[in-house]
Design a protein around this motif. Structure first.
Motif, mmCIF file in Angstrom:
data_model
loop_
_atom_site.group_PDB
_atom_site.id
_atom_site.type_symbol
_atom_site.label_atom_id
_atom_site.label_comp_id
_atom_site.label_asym_id
_atom_site.label_seq_id
_atom_site.Cartn_x
_atom_site.Cartn_y
_atom_site.Cartn_z
ATOM 1 N N SER A 168 0.855 -1.191 0.000
ATOM 2 C CA SER A 168 0.000 0.000 0.000
ATOM 3 C C SER A 168 0.887 1.235 0.000
ATOM 4 N N VAL A 169 0.306 2.365 -0.391
ATOM 5 C CA VAL A 169 1.021 3.643 -0.313
ATOM 6 C C VAL A 169 0.102 4.657 0.350
ATOM 7 N N GLY A 170 0.682 5.745 0.862
ATOM 8 C CA GLY A 170 -0.105 6.804 1.464
ATOM 9 C C GLY A 170 -0.681 7.734 0.413
ATOM 10 N N SER A 171 -1.753 8.415 0.769
ATOM 11 C CA SER A 171 -2.429 9.285 -0.200
ATOM 12 C C SER A 171 -1.543 10.459 -0.626
ATOM 13 N N ASP A 172 -0.680 10.951 0.279
ATOM 14 C CA ASP A 172 0.216 12.049 -0.101
ATOM 15 C C ASP A 172 1.195 11.589 -1.180
ATOM 16 N N TYR A 173 1.782 10.404 -0.990
ATOM 17 C CA TYR A 173 2.715 9.864 -1.985
ATOM 18 C C TYR A 173 1.992 9.603 -3.307
ATOM 19 N N ALA A 174 0.795 9.025 -3.199
ATOM 20 C CA ALA A 174 0.017 8.745 -4.415
ATOM 21 C C ALA A 174 -0.316 10.029 -5.159
ATOM 22 N N ARG A 207 1.422 12.880 -5.090
ATOM 23 C CA ARG A 207 2.647 13.484 -5.666
ATOM 24 C C ARG A 207 3.045 12.811 -6.971
ATOM 25 N N HIS A 208 2.808 11.490 -7.066
ATOM 26 C CA HIS A 208 3.316 10.739 -8.214
ATOM 27 C C HIS A 208 2.214 10.169 -9.101
ATOM 28 N N GLY A 209 0.980 10.533 -8.819
ATOM 29 C CA GLY A 209 -0.113 10.052 -9.655
ATOM 30 C C GLY A 209 -0.301 8.549 -9.606
ATOM 31 N N VAL A 210 -0.033 7.943 -8.431
ATOM 32 C CA VAL A 210 -0.137 6.495 -8.277
ATOM 33 C C VAL A 210 -1.601 6.098 -8.081
ATOM 34 N N LYS A 211 -2.006 5.028 -8.761
ATOM 35 C CA LYS A 211 -3.373 4.504 -8.632
ATOM 36 C C LYS A 211 -3.310 3.037 -8.210
ATOM 37 N N ALA A 270 -3.643 -0.900 -2.234
ATOM 38 C CA ALA A 270 -4.454 0.017 -1.425
ATOM 39 C C ALA A 270 -3.745 1.354 -1.302
ATOM 40 N N ILE A 271 -4.538 2.404 -1.166
ATOM 41 C CA ILE A 271 -4.010 3.744 -0.881
ATOM 42 C C ILE A 271 -4.662 4.200 0.410
ATOM 43 N N THR A 272 -3.844 4.403 1.439
ATOM 44 C CA THR A 272 -4.370 4.785 2.754
ATOM 45 C C THR A 272 -4.438 6.299 2.880
ATOM 46 N N SER A 273 -5.412 6.772 3.650
ATOM 47 C CA SER A 273 -5.578 8.210 3.865
ATOM 48 C C SER A 273 -4.505 8.722 4.818
ATOM 49 N N ASP A 274 -3.894 9.827 4.440
ATOM 50 C CA ASP A 274 -2.891 10.455 5.315
ATOM 51 C C ASP A 274 -3.501 11.548 6.179
ATOM 52 N N ASP A 275 -4.817 11.596 6.228
ATOM 53 C CA ASP A 275 -5.504 12.520 7.129
ATOM 54 C C ASP A 275 -5.572 11.879 8.515
ATOM 55 N N THR A 276 -4.404 11.680 9.097
ATOM 56 C CA THR A 276 -4.283 10.997 10.382
ATOM 57 C C THR A 276 -2.993 11.421 11.042
ATOM 58 N N ASN A 277 -2.864 11.086 12.310
ATOM 59 C CA ASN A 277 -1.634 11.391 13.029
ATOM 60 C C ASN A 277 -0.886 10.118 13.433
ATOM 61 N N VAL A 278 -1.490 8.959 13.183
ATOM 62 C CA VAL A 278 -0.879 7.681 13.529
ATOM 63 C C VAL A 278 -0.440 6.991 12.248
ATOM 64 N N ASP A 279 0.851 6.708 12.138
ATOM 65 C CA ASP A 279 1.394 6.050 10.943
ATOM 66 C C ASP A 279 1.135 6.855 9.679
ATOM 67 N N LYS A 280 1.149 8.165 9.794
ATOM 68 C CA LYS A 280 0.903 9.014 8.624
ATOM 69 C C LYS A 280 1.988 8.771 7.576
#
Length: 859
Positions: free
Chosen positions: A616-622, A624-628, A649-659
């Motif tokens: 999986s990758v984080g939504s911020d990384y996705a 930045r690089h247009g990952v789907k 999977a792409i996880t939401s980075d709207d979090t403070n745990v494991d962002k």
């Protein structure tokens, strides 16, 4: 010379009135000087240690250039023993010896007590070499001669009561082993606090690195007449391979860089608080000189009448300020040295050994202290000095203490309101910002502008706020309370300046209290929403050391546990479909981690990310690089091979745990990494069997009892630990802010003392018409309480505004809960009343002792 003589005469005639201002200068300069002496001494201590302990040339694996210890694997980078012989054959080499050094160990005594430092310094284990004789000497017993012997440093032995023959157990990633103390070695230079143990070479290789025939370093000694740089070139000429070579100076510089960040943060943080104390001291000095000028209005008028120019009067007051600055600064520099020694003793009590033999006082320290003290004092006295120069000769015919210029008050109020409004607007823009970086600029501007605005508009606020406070608190005291109110309102500018000094410190306290409470509340809410595991196992210290296999096995065998999840952080270089490469940390975990930490996804299924060849990758990384979902990412594991993993999977980075975390299965990482390069678990999660939470919790603690370097926490423990950590940090900050508050209290004392002198005749008349000493003292105490509460009310209100704006910025980083710590705020407010009572003790006592007839006769 006449001006100088007049200044000296006035200064020493009013030396009692100047004393508290001098103390304010003294405290501020002492904090600056003490900080500089303390940090310079720490630098000297580390410099000596690094310079003495480093070999002429050190050879180490090149991969250790940025990660000297590789804490994820639990064992240091190593080089083959054959390197020693090749180095020894180089021209200009007197000797070369292999060394083993590891800081991923824990040493415990027979009672299972950790022998490591409690101040964050490492436990260093290695083999005893000739190079160690540079910095240490065996003072008791002998160096280790076999696998059953160990030698410890004298500081650790003294701290923990160790003696020859005592048994120590060393816990390393390769396993546990025991040895008896055969010797004790003392440092020839100051040891900043590390615990050091030595083994014979074969034992160190086998137990610390994993097998014999490997070293972590080669210490090289030069022949006489061979320089270190030349020796380095000679050694480099016979070595081929991934090795790093450092001269003694380069190794010392690298060591300094490792501690420089910590020392700089400490230094500049403490200097920041010293600056706050200086700022508060300015109000005290301004008030002192303003009141002295007011009391000497007739005297200054006479001076002007007999020919003194405005410039001469102005210069006379400034000369007094210079004298005050010089005396306060000189005493402050001396007190700063004492403060530095006190800090060294404090650090020694928590395990960081600092010797007064290394006490370092550079010439710049007293120079900076004197410069700051004198300049700040003169600048603070400049406005009262200008006011003194404007006193006309006709003032000699009037009573002292004429009213201030009404126009100046109006202008001041308008300017203050404009600045306060601008500050409020900036704070509002900070709360409305979409990005934390942009909002922080508005927050900084808002804090500065609103603070200056409140300081400027303080006299205007004094009238209304003091009346409200008086209506609530003073009216019950009858005529005495009303007189106290009128005294506080008599000179709003003075009351405003005195209250502003206290306001600054309390505003910072309130702001930090709001931010700290909001951080804890936000993190607690996040944990409640996200963490599904019942228990968390991790390092008990802040060094983040990995969980050794034997401790992991103990966790997995604990009864009552439904599942255990490993969490390993793997270094890798990711190349996204757009061809851009970034160094990232990939979390290799068990599939059960999807249940232990509930992560919201914006695409795909997180459980699928733990499938074969997936991640999986984080939504911020996705973003930045247009990952789907479905794209493939090339993951080059550090020390292993490159994998091509499918994004499941792409996880939401709207979090403070494991962002920002990227997940894959441990088995996937193991495919591309050799076993000796696979990181150990940094943290473990466990879920109890249904209805067996209490039993499982006790079983886990019992299973890990033999490994004191780790702690077992349930969710309640984890939240409390977080709260305690934030609380400890805030307590340190509050302690440093106490300096500014002490200076502010001195300001209240000075204002009251000078006010009593100013009102000597008035006090005598009140006593003559029936006011008792007890009533007089009560009146002064109530006046002090009102001024203190005025400053506290402004400070706490301002601070809560700052804290609220700061929390809105933190919300952009996932800390979304705003919590006002009302118990803390109310405690500080009530405590301010007691501060006012304390500040009034001496002035009230002196006022009560006045002779009535002498007071009435005073001009």
């Amino acid at each position: 010379m006449t001006v100088v003589r007049t200044s000296l005469r006035n200064f020493f005639a009013h030396k009692g009135r100047m004393a508290l201002s001098a103390v304010a200068v003294l405290l501020s300069v002492a904090f600056v000087s003490g900080t500089l002496v303390f940090t310079d001494t720490m630098n000297t201590t580390f410099d000596k240690l690094f310079a003495v302990s480093a070999a002429d040339v050190t050879v180490s694996p090149k991969s250790a250039a940025t990660d000297d210890e590789m804490p994820q694997t639990g064992r240091p980078e190593a080089l083959p023993a054959s390197v020693v012989g090749r180095v020894e054959a180089a021209e200009g080499v007197r000797s070369a010896e292999g060394a083993v050094v590891s800081t991923s160990v824990t040493v415990v005594d027979a009672d299972n007590k950790n022998m490591g430092s409690t101040n964050g310094a490492p436990t260093i284990a290695g083999n005893w070499t000739r190079n160690d004789l540079r910095s240490m000497e065996v003072t008791s017993g002998h160096a280790p001669r076999g696998p059953t012997e160990v030698m410890v440093d004298a500081d650790t032995a003294e701290k923990h009561g160790l003696k020859l023959g005592d048994e120590l157990r060393t816990i390393a990633v390769t396993g546990d082993f025991t040895a008896k103390i055969s010797g004790i070695a003392s440092f020839k230079v100051t040891n900043p606090g590390a615990a050091v143990v030595y083994f014979d070479t074969a034992t160190a290789q086998r137990e610390l690195v994993g097998k014999e025939g490997l070293f972590t370093h080669v210490w090289v000694t030069a022949d006489s007449g061979v320089g270190h740089e030349q020796l380095k070139k000679n050694v480099a000429s016979v070595l081929e391979g991934p090795y790093r070579l450092q001269t003694q100076a380069e190794a010392a510089d690298a060591g300094r860089e490792d501690v420089a960040g910590f020392l700089d943060v400490m230094k500049y943080a403490m200097l920041g608080f010293a600056g706050i104390a200086f700022l508060v001291g300015i109000f005290l000095i301004v008030n002192t000189f303003s009141m002295l000028v007011t009391q000497r209005t007739r005297e200054i008028g006479l001076m002007r009448a007999i020919g003194s120019s405005r410039t001469q009067v102005n210069r006379s007051v400034l000369i007094e300020a210079v004298l005050l600055g010089v005396i306060g600064s000189v005493l402050g520099v001396g007190a700063g040295v004492g403060l530095a020694i006190g800090l060294m003793e404090l650090m020694s009590s928590v395990g960081m050994q600092l010797s007064t033999q290394d006490l370092t006082i550079r010439w710049t320290t007293p120079a900076i202290g004197l410069f700051l003290g004198i300049v700040v004092t003169v600048l603070a006295a400049y406005i009262p000095a200008r006011r003194a120069g404007k006193v006309s000769p006709m003032a000699a015919l009037r009573d002292a203490g004429t009213p201030a210029d009404g126009k100046a008050g109006v202008v001041r109020g308008v300017v203050g309101l404009v600045l306060t409004g601008a500050g409020g607007a900036a704070l509002y823009l900070a709360t409305a910002a979409d990005k934390a970086g942009e909002g922080s600029l508005f927050l900084g501007a808002g804090v500065i502008l609103s603070l200056i605005g409140f300081v400027v508009v303080g006299p205007l606020l004094a009238g209304g706020v003091v009346k409200v406070i008086s209506a609530v608190l003073l009216r019950v005291f009858g005529p005495v309370g009303r007189m106290a109110e009128r005294n506080a309102l008599r000179n709003p500018r003075r009351t405003g300046a005195t209250g502003a000094a206290l306001m600054i410190g309390l505003a910072l306290v309130a702001c930090l209290a709001v931010v700290g409470s909001s951080m804890v509340a936000s993190a607690t809410e996040e944990l409640d929403k996200s963490v599904g595991a019942d228990f968390i196992v991790q390092s008990a210290s802040a060094d983040g050391r990995p969980i050794v296999p034997q401790a992991q096995a103990a966790v997995e065998k604990a009864p009552g546990i439904a599942h255990v999840t490993e969490y390993r952080l793997v270094s890798a270089r990711l190349t996204s479909p757009d061809g851009k490469a970034e160094d990232e940390g990939v979390v290799a975990a068990d599939p059960t981690y999807a249940d232990d930490l509930r992560r919201e996804t914006v695409g795909g299924d997180l459980a699928a990310a733990y499938g074969e060849g997936a991640m999986s990758v984080g939504s911020d990384y996705a973003g930045r690089h247009g990952v789907k979902v479905g794209d493939t990412i090339a993951v080059a594991f550090k020390g292993g091979e490159t994998a091509r993993l499918k994004v499941a999977a792409i996880t939401s980075d709207d979090t403070n745990v494991d962002k920002g975390a990227m997940y894959t299965n441990i088995t996937t990482a193991e495919k591309y990494l050799p076993a000796d390069r696979m990181p150990k678990s940094m943290i473990m999660f466990a879920k109890a069997e249904e209805g067996k939470e209490s039993e499982a919790y006790a079983a886990l603690k019992e299973s890990l009892a033999a490994y004191p370097q780790y702690k077992v926490q349930n969710q309640t423990d984890f939240k409390q630990d977080l709260k305690d950590q934030v609380g400890q940090l805030l307590n340190i900050v509050y302690g440093l802010l106490a300096l500014a508050i002490i200076v502010a209290v001195l300001g209240v004392v000075n204002t009251l003392a000078l006010s009593v002198v100013e009102r000597t005749r008035e006090i005598g008349l009140m006593r003559a018409i029936g006011l008792s000493r007890r009533q007089l003292r009560r009146m002064i105490r109530l006046e002090s309480v009102v001024i203190a509460l005025f400053g506290a009310l402004l400070g706490l209100g301002l601070g809560m505004g700052w804290g609220t704006a700061a929390q809105k910025l933190l919300a952009l980083e996932g800390l979304e809960v705003l919590e006002i710590p009302w118990p803390t705020i109310l405690t500080v407010f009530v405590g301010s009343a007691f501060v006012g009572l304390f500040a009034a003790l001496v002035p009230a006592f002196r006022a009560g002792r006045m002779n009535v007839l002498n007071a009435i006769a005073t001009e």
